[in-house]
Design an enzyme around this catalytic site. Structure first.
Site, PDB file in Angstrom:
ATOM      1  N   GLU A  22       0.832  -1.200   0.000  1.00 41.90           N
ATOM      2  CA  GLU A  22       0.000   0.000   0.000  1.00 41.90           C
ATOM      3  C   GLU A  22       0.870   1.254   0.000  1.00 41.90           C
ATOM      4  OE1 GLU A  22      -3.776  -0.102   1.874  1.00 41.90           O
ATOM      5  OE2 GLU A  22      -3.309   1.690   3.078  1.00 41.90           O
ATOM      6  N   TYR A  54      -6.375   7.356   0.187  1.00 46.80           N
ATOM      7  CA  TYR A  54      -6.870   8.728   0.209  1.00 46.80           C
ATOM      8  C   TYR A  54      -6.281   9.429   1.425  1.00 46.80           C
ATOM      9  CZ  TYR A  54     -10.852   9.491  -3.008  1.00 46.80           C
ATOM     10  OH  TYR A  54     -11.655   9.731  -4.079  1.00 46.80           O
ATOM     11  N   HIS A  82      -8.335   3.529  -3.395  1.00 46.54           N
ATOM     12  CA  HIS A  82      -9.228   3.726  -2.248  1.00 46.54           C
ATOM     13  C   HIS A  82     -10.304   4.736  -2.622  1.00 46.54           C
ATOM     14  CE1 HIS A  82      -6.483   2.233   1.230  1.00 46.54           C
ATOM     15  NE2 HIS A  82      -6.225   1.587   0.114  1.00 46.54           N
ATOM     16  N   ARG A 112     -15.685   3.969   4.579  1.00 47.59           N
ATOM     17  CA  ARG A 112     -16.376   5.157   5.071  1.00 47.59           C
ATOM     18  C   ARG A 112     -15.405   6.323   5.083  1.00 47.59           C
ATOM     19  NH1 ARG A 112     -17.872   6.670  11.197  1.00 47.59           N
ATOM     20  NH2 ARG A 112     -15.651   7.181  11.038  1.00 47.59           N
ATOM     21  N   GLY A 113     -14.203   6.100   5.579  1.00 44.68           N
ATOM     22  CA  GLY A 113     -13.192   7.141   5.651  1.00 44.68           C
ATOM     23  C   GLY A 113     -13.193   7.833   7.002  1.00 44.68           C
ATOM     24  N   ASP A 114     -12.026   8.369   7.361  1.00 47.36           N
ATOM     25  CA  ASP A 114     -11.911   9.100   8.617  1.00 47.36           C
ATOM     26  C   ASP A 114     -12.585  10.462   8.504  1.00 47.36           C
ATOM     27  OD1 ASP A 114     -10.434   7.118   9.904  1.00 47.36           O
ATOM     28  OD2 ASP A 114      -8.528   7.910   9.143  1.00 47.36           O
ATOM     29  N   HIS A 157     -13.492  -1.733  15.113  1.00 50.42           N
ATOM     30  CA  HIS A 157     -13.382  -0.312  14.763  1.00 50.42           C
ATOM     31  C   HIS A 157     -13.551   0.524  16.022  1.00 50.42           C
ATOM     32  CE1 HIS A 157     -14.349   3.605  13.011  1.00 50.42           C
ATOM     33  NE2 HIS A 157     -13.799   3.156  11.889  1.00 50.42           N
ATOM     34  N   LYS A 173     -21.286  -5.218   4.772  1.00 49.60           N
ATOM     35  CA  LYS A 173     -20.500  -4.842   3.590  1.00 49.60           C
ATOM     36  C   LYS A 173     -20.401  -6.012   2.619  1.00 49.60           C
ATOM     37  CE  LYS A 173     -17.150  -2.984   6.228  1.00 49.60           C
ATOM     38  NZ  LYS A 173     -15.958  -2.180   6.658  1.00 49.60           N
TER      39      LYS A 173
END
Length: 295
Positions: A22, A54, A82, A112-114, A157, A173
């Site tokens: 990554e 991202y 991403h 979802r993303g931070d 999470h 998901k």
């Protein structure tokens, strides 16, 4: 790369071990040079795929798209972009998906993303967008033929009330169309194996690939782990903290710890390993060599 890109879900489903790397979009030209040097140094290892992240709040969207497209078009590597819910309307997400497919990218990690304020701050939905990773997966599935991966969390999470709630999200998901999952960095093999067991009990059947990040510095790793709402395990701290005044010794021990972790994960049945490179190839190559890996 030409023709129809391989689907990561199919590669993982074939039973062959997957080894992947990554990268993140650099902020300036110097960082860009470091990134492409790292890519060129890792390409000969023939990883199963590589992913491009991202920034927080989707701030590096254009760079992510450009780098992923360039990897697809100019290297032998299979790239995965991403994609996050944060900061994008549904119309913008559809445009991004079309751009990815048009540039030869066939795989996406739907997140979802931070929150823009960083991990642990309140999540604020984007007006006209989607609020959850499962909704984003559904959008991608309905509007494209891209292969979809998602995130998973060995210790849950940070926003999940319980571990069962966390794995229920992973099941949602999967039900929306996800074909595989990649975890945030694994700190103990038992955490990953526990996640796989919980997921299986909840009806999750997609492959779950553990994420690996070697400890190269005590302070940097402590901060990284805190961002995900976790702690460095005591058994790991006991090995690196006595070396804190010797950066080279910390790094060497961090590589050894990561190598042992990888061995344990593969022995425990992990379908592969996903290395968080931080755009530097040396540590990843050292672990790779110690494990005698090949895709």
């Amino acid at each position: 790369m030409s023709g129809t890109p391989a689907r990561i879900g199919d590669l993982l489903g074939s039973g062959q071990r997957s080894f992947s790397f990554e990268f993140f979009p650099p902020k300036d030209e110097a960082g860009e040079d470091v990134l492409w040097r790292s890519i060129s140094e890792l390409e000969p290892l023939q990883p199963s795929f590589v992913s491009v992240t991202y920034g927080a709040g989707g701030t590096t969207r254009d760079r992510t798209l450009a780098i992923t497209a360039r990897i697809a078009q100019e290297t032998s590597l299979l790239p995965m972009a991403h994609l996050t819910c944060v900061g994008h309307t549904t119309a913008e997400l559809l445009d991004i998906l079309a751009a990815l497919r048009g540039s030869g990218v066939g795989n996406v990690l739907a997140l979802r993303g931070d929150p823009p304020g960083g991990p642990g701050t309140p999540f604020e939905p984007t007006p006209g967008g989607v609020d959850y990773a499962s909704e984003l997966v559904g959008l991608v599935r309905r509007s494209s033929d891209l292969c979809i991966g998602v995130a998973a969390f060995p210790e849950g999470h940070r926003d999940a009330a319980t571990l069962d709630d966390d794995v229920a999200v992973l099941r949602a998901k999967q039900d929306a169309g996800a074909e595989f999952a990649v975890t945030e960095m694994v700190l103990r093999a038992s955490d990953y194996l526990g996640l796989v067991e919980r997921a299986g009990a909840a009806g999750v059947t997609i492959p779950i690939v553990p994420g690996i990040m070697p400890i190269l510095g005590v302070t940097s790793m402590t901060k990284m782990v805190e961002l995900s709402g976790r702690d460095i395990p005591a058994e790991v701290r006991s090995r690196i903290e006595p070396l804190a005044e010797d950066p080279a010794a910390v790094r060497a021990e961090g590589i050894a710890i990561a190598t042992e972790l990888c061995d344990d994960l593969l022995a425990g049945g992990a379908p592969g390993l996903h290395f968080y490179t931080l755009n530097r190839s040396k540590a990843t190559r050292e672990i790779w060599s110690a494990l005698s890996l090949s895709a």
